[in-house]
Design a protein around this motif. Structure first.
Motif, mmCIF file in Angstrom:
data_model
loop_
_atom_site.group_PDB
_atom_site.id
_atom_site.type_symbol
_atom_site.label_atom_id
_atom_site.label_comp_id
_atom_site.label_asym_id
_atom_site.label_seq_id
_atom_site.Cartn_x
_atom_site.Cartn_y
_atom_site.Cartn_z
ATOM 1 N N TYR A 18 0.845 -1.201 0.000
ATOM 2 C CA TYR A 18 0.000 0.000 0.000
ATOM 3 C C TYR A 18 0.882 1.254 0.000
ATOM 4 C CZ TYR A 18 -4.224 -2.631 1.550
ATOM 5 O OH TYR A 18 -5.297 -3.470 1.670
ATOM 6 N N ARG A 95 -11.423 -4.983 0.871
ATOM 7 C CA ARG A 95 -11.549 -4.294 -0.417
ATOM 8 C C ARG A 95 -11.851 -2.800 -0.233
ATOM 9 N NH1 ARG A 95 -8.422 -7.185 -3.448
ATOM 10 N NH2 ARG A 95 -9.222 -9.272 -3.836
ATOM 11 N N ASP A 98 -8.454 -1.440 0.228
ATOM 12 C CA ASP A 98 -7.776 -1.416 -1.076
ATOM 13 C C ASP A 98 -8.236 -0.218 -1.902
ATOM 14 O OD1 ASP A 98 -6.529 -3.841 -0.461
ATOM 15 O OD2 ASP A 98 -7.883 -5.044 -1.703
#
Length: 119
Positions: A18, A95, A98
């Motif tokens: 990330y 998610r 994300d």
């Protein structure tokens, strides 16, 4: 049906990606931390401890101090799947994170990423 392997993966193993993704696009670890904190309620010290302890994703989300009630406002595609249509709550939370990191990397304004709410 077997559990998805990301659930037992350490948060730290994905967190480095990330941060790298954001930094490649000219953004900072601080911005990544800000969106993760907004989503989960973890502060900077918590994130450092979680990374050092290699906490898995299942535990990361199970022990989150406060999942943001506005997380359901996160919509769109991630890995070709609409995040708002994911049925498994844990996979949806992963998610969501994300998607937030993708938005940081794309340079979206923080007020928009945080769905108009403060971190």
């Amino acid at each position: 049906m077997a559990e998805h392997r990301i659930y037992s993966a350490s948060f730290a193993s994905v967190y480095v990606h990330y941060v790298a993704k954001a930094e490649r696009k000219g953004h900072t670890r601080g911005e990544v931390d800000q969106v993760i904190s907004w989503l989960t309620g973890y502060d900077a010290d918590d994130l450092e401890r979680i990374v050092a302890d290699e906490t898995d994703f299942r535990t990361f989300f199970a022990e989150a101090p406060r999942m943001n009630p506005n997380a359901s406002l996160i919509t769109g595609l991630i890995c070709g799947i609409r995040v708002e249509e994911i049925e498994d709550p844990l996979m949806q939370q992963i998610r969501y994170m994300d998607k937030l990191v993708d938005e940081v990397a794309r340079g979206k304004k923080m007020t928009s990423i945080l769905r108009g709410t403060p971190a």
